[in-house]
Design a protein around this motif. Sequence first.
Motif, PDB file in Angstrom:
ATOM      1  N   GLU A 223       0.837  -1.189   0.000  1.00 25.45           N
ATOM      2  CA  GLU A 223       0.000   0.000   0.000  1.00 25.45           C
ATOM      3  C   GLU A 223       0.878   1.248   0.000  1.00 25.45           C
ATOM      4  O   GLU A 223       2.039   1.213   0.404  1.00 25.45           O
ATOM      5  N   ARG A 224       0.308   2.353  -0.468  1.00 23.42           N
ATOM      6  CA  ARG A 224       1.069   3.596  -0.522  1.00 23.42           C
ATOM      7  C   ARG A 224       1.612   3.966   0.856  1.00 23.42           C
ATOM      8  O   ARG A 224       2.762   4.395   0.991  1.00 23.42           O
ATOM      9  N   GLU A 225       0.790   3.771   1.887  1.00 29.25           N
ATOM     10  CA  GLU A 225       1.235   4.112   3.230  1.00 29.25           C
ATOM     11  C   GLU A 225       2.419   3.264   3.651  1.00 29.25           C
ATOM     12  O   GLU A 225       3.340   3.741   4.325  1.00 29.25           O
ATOM     13  N   ALA A 226       2.424   1.983   3.243  1.00 24.70           N
ATOM     14  CA  ALA A 226       3.560   1.106   3.561  1.00 24.70           C
ATOM     15  C   ALA A 226       4.815   1.574   2.838  1.00 24.70           C
ATOM     16  O   ALA A 226       5.917   1.531   3.390  1.00 24.70           O
ATOM     17  N   ALA A 227       4.651   2.020   1.590  1.00 22.59           N
ATOM     18  CA  ALA A 227       5.802   2.538   0.838  1.00 22.59           C
ATOM     19  C   ALA A 227       6.360   3.780   1.510  1.00 22.59           C
ATOM     20  O   ALA A 227       7.582   3.971   1.587  1.00 22.59           O
ATOM     21  N   GLU A 228       5.467   4.635   2.013  1.00 25.83           N
ATOM     22  CA  GLU A 228       5.919   5.858   2.668  1.00 25.83           C
ATOM     23  C   GLU A 228       6.609   5.574   3.998  1.00 25.83           C
ATOM     24  O   GLU A 228       7.439   6.377   4.448  1.00 25.83           O
ATOM     25  N   ARG A 229       6.292   4.419   4.598  1.00 26.58           N
ATOM     26  CA  ARG A 229       6.963   4.038   5.845  1.00 26.58           C
ATOM     27  C   ARG A 229       8.259   3.271   5.601  1.00 26.58           C
ATOM     28  O   ARG A 229       9.051   3.090   6.530  1.00 26.58           O
ATOM     29  N   ASP A 230       8.438   2.785   4.384  1.00 24.24           N
ATOM     30  CA  ASP A 230       9.603   1.951   4.080  1.00 24.24           C
ATOM     31  C   ASP A 230      10.830   2.834   3.838  1.00 24.24           C
ATOM     32  O   ASP A 230      10.866   3.642   2.910  1.00 24.24           O
ATOM     33  N   ALA A 231      11.850   2.672   4.654  1.00 25.49           N
ATOM     34  CA  ALA A 231      13.034   3.532   4.559  1.00 25.49           C
ATOM     35  C   ALA A 231      13.751   3.367   3.234  1.00 25.49           C
ATOM     36  O   ALA A 231      14.301   4.328   2.689  1.00 25.49           O
ATOM     37  N   ASP A 232      13.767   2.151   2.688  1.00 20.30           N
ATOM     38  CA  ASP A 232      14.449   1.913   1.416  1.00 20.30           C
ATOM     39  C   ASP A 232      13.782   2.681   0.287  1.00 20.30           C
ATOM     40  O   ASP A 232      14.438   3.355  -0.507  1.00 20.30           O
ATOM     41  N   VAL A 233      12.449   2.567   0.202  1.00 22.77           N
ATOM     42  CA  VAL A 233      11.714   3.260  -0.856  1.00 22.77           C
ATOM     43  C   VAL A 233      11.863   4.763  -0.702  1.00 22.77           C
ATOM     44  O   VAL A 233      12.180   5.486  -1.654  1.00 22.77           O
ATOM     45  N   MET A 234      11.651   5.270   0.508  1.00 25.23           N
ATOM     46  CA  MET A 234      11.683   6.706   0.726  1.00 25.23           C
ATOM     47  C   MET A 234      13.072   7.277   0.479  1.00 25.23           C
ATOM     48  O   MET A 234      13.222   8.337  -0.120  1.00 25.23           O
ATOM     49  N   GLU A 235      14.108   6.581   0.932  1.00 25.70           N
ATOM     50  CA  GLU A 235      15.448   7.124   0.776  1.00 25.70           C
ATOM     51  C   GLU A 235      15.914   7.056  -0.668  1.00 25.70           C
ATOM     52  O   GLU A 235      16.457   8.017  -1.210  1.00 25.70           O
ATOM     53  N   PHE A 236      15.672   5.918  -1.316  1.00 26.45           N
ATOM     54  CA  PHE A 236      16.203   5.783  -2.677  1.00 26.45           C
ATOM     55  C   PHE A 236      15.438   6.650  -3.671  1.00 26.45           C
ATOM     56  O   PHE A 236      16.035   7.264  -4.559  1.00 26.45           O
ATOM     57  N   TYR A 237      14.114   6.734  -3.546  1.00 25.09           N
ATOM     58  CA  TYR A 237      13.321   7.454  -4.546  1.00 25.09           C
ATOM     59  C   TYR A 237      13.009   8.884  -4.158  1.00 25.09           C
ATOM     60  O   TYR A 237      12.823   9.733  -5.025  1.00 25.09           O
ATOM     61  N   LEU A 238      12.924   9.179  -2.852  1.00 22.80           N
ATOM     62  CA  LEU A 238      12.568  10.526  -2.450  1.00 22.80           C
ATOM     63  C   LEU A 238      13.686  11.241  -1.693  1.00 22.80           C
ATOM     64  O   LEU A 238      13.581  12.423  -1.404  1.00 22.80           O
ATOM     65  N   GLY A 239      14.751  10.511  -1.337  1.00 19.76           N
ATOM     66  CA  GLY A 239      15.866  11.132  -0.646  1.00 19.76           C
ATOM     67  C   GLY A 239      15.555  11.523   0.783  1.00 19.76           C
ATOM     68  O   GLY A 239      16.208  12.384   1.366  1.00 19.76           O
ATOM     69  N   ALA A 240      14.551  10.890   1.388  1.00 20.52           N
ATOM     70  CA  ALA A 240      14.137  11.268   2.740  1.00 20.52           C
ATOM     71  C   ALA A 240      15.111  10.729   3.779  1.00 20.52           C
ATOM     72  O   ALA A 240      15.454   9.550   3.786  1.00 20.52           O
ATOM     73  N   GLY A 241      15.555  11.594   4.657  1.00 14.97           N
ATOM     74  CA  GLY A 241      16.386  11.175   5.782  1.00 14.97           C
ATOM     75  C   GLY A 241      17.732  10.645   5.373  1.00 14.97           C
ATOM     76  O   GLY A 241      18.323   9.825   6.065  1.00 14.97           O
ATOM     77  N   ALA A 242      18.275  11.102   4.260  1.00 13.87           N
ATOM     78  CA  ALA A 242      19.493  10.501   3.745  1.00 13.87           C
ATOM     79  C   ALA A 242      20.751  11.120   4.328  1.00 13.87           C
ATOM     80  O   ALA A 242      21.813  10.516   4.265  1.00 13.87           O
ATOM     81  N   GLY A 243      20.661  12.341   4.870  1.00 14.62           N
ATOM     82  CA  GLY A 243      21.845  12.949   5.456  1.00 14.62           C
ATOM     83  C   GLY A 243      22.851  13.360   4.400  1.00 14.62           C
ATOM     84  O   GLY A 243      22.535  13.539   3.236  1.00 14.62           O
ATOM     85  N   GLY A 244      24.114  13.468   4.815  1.00 14.97           N
ATOM     86  CA  GLY A 244      25.143  13.968   3.926  1.00 14.97           C
ATOM     87  C   GLY A 244      25.792  12.920   3.053  1.00 14.97           C
ATOM     88  O   GLY A 244      26.661  13.254   2.252  1.00 14.97           O
ATOM     89  N   PHE A 245      25.468  11.653   3.225  1.00 20.99           N
ATOM     90  CA  PHE A 245      26.103  10.583   2.457  1.00 20.99           C
ATOM     91  C   PHE A 245      25.061   9.848   1.636  1.00 20.99           C
ATOM     92  O   PHE A 245      24.973   8.631   1.639  1.00 20.99           O
ATOM     93  N   LEU A 246      24.246  10.632   0.913  1.00 22.63           N
ATOM     94  CA  LEU A 246      23.104  10.079   0.192  1.00 22.63           C
ATOM     95  C   LEU A 246      23.531   9.008  -0.799  1.00 22.63           C
ATOM     96  O   LEU A 246      22.953   7.934  -0.852  1.00 22.63           O
ATOM     97  N   GLY A 247      24.575   9.274  -1.581  1.00 26.15           N
ATOM     98  CA  GLY A 247      24.987   8.314  -2.596  1.00 26.15           C
ATOM     99  C   GLY A 247      25.385   6.979  -2.002  1.00 26.15           C
ATOM    100  O   GLY A 247      24.960   5.924  -2.450  1.00 26.15           O
ATOM    101  N   ALA A 248      26.181   7.010  -0.942  1.00 27.76           N
ATOM    102  CA  ALA A 248      26.632   5.766  -0.324  1.00 27.76           C
ATOM    103  C   ALA A 248      25.477   5.015   0.302  1.00 27.76           C
ATOM    104  O   ALA A 248      25.366   3.797   0.190  1.00 27.76           O
ATOM    105  N   LYS A 249      24.591   5.728   0.960  1.00 26.65           N
ATOM    106  CA  LYS A 249      23.448   5.066   1.587  1.00 26.65           C
ATOM    107  C   LYS A 249      22.553   4.429   0.541  1.00 26.65           C
ATOM    108  O   LYS A 249      22.051   3.333   0.725  1.00 26.65           O
ATOM    109  N   ARG A 250      22.335   5.121  -0.566  1.00 23.93           N
ATOM    110  CA  ARG A 250      21.498   4.552  -1.622  1.00 23.93           C
ATOM    111  C   ARG A 250      22.106   3.259  -2.133  1.00 23.93           C
ATOM    112  O   ARG A 250      21.415   2.284  -2.374  1.00 23.93           O
TER     113      ARG A 250
END
Length: 258
Positions: A223-250
């Motif tokens: 569900e959309r709400e589950a995607a919004e709670r999923d750190a992998d989806v949010m960080e990779f596609y929306l850059g949420a909560g990625a901090g200063g090392f976005l590329g490495a975290k992705r």
Amino acid sequence: MLKVENLKALYRGVILALDGVSLELARGEAVAVLGPNGAGKSTLVRALAGLLPSYEGRVSDGRIELGGRDVTAAGALAVHRQGLTAVLEGRPIFRYLTVRENLRAAGHRLPAGELAARMDEVFHWFPRLAERSHEQGGYLSGGEQQMLVLGMALITDPKVLVVDEPSLGLAPLLVEELFEVLARMHREKGMALLLVEQNARAAMKLAHRVYVLEHGRVVFEGEREAAERDADVMEFYLGAGAGGFLGAKRYRRRKRWI
């Protein structure tokens, strides 16, 4: 309305583009398929629309059902007759025809009265097309061409509308306007909508459920709400909560969730 089971697709007999994709789209539902370039999104659209042979591709395994009927090996015309219309990436219009002529071409099988009524409906959804109805398609802006190709799809009165990368190459304000119209059409017409996009932020506002493709496989479904709670989806596609090392975290997340 639409069910895909373990779909595998090849190009030129050797290039594996889809590797066991499964998804479902219920009547009246809006579903987003997200993924980066090369994930297999456009191949999925071509397979659903019966167009893979036109791109030197074929379904090698799996099954596609539309309205309960097996259309895995059906051609584009047969799929269309079952109620699925696909809007392909790249805004495929007749560039030397006017807006009205493009819409007439899309509805050439309809009686004159019904075609006129559907054209009026398209102009209701996209007033800018009404203003430029006598302009050649090739002279329209990118956003207007995208409106036209969606209008051509609406002329066919689809039960299932599949749209591939509608935001590609458009300015943010046009993307917002286009997705607002798509959301309204989905609500008011009640058609099932499969939205294939890289613009996750726009797509997730519209969708009830989300699939994420990578390397031809589904790596997230929910569900959309589950995607919004999923750190992998949010960080990779929306850059949420990625901090200063976005590329490495992705990179670490992609390796983990595949």
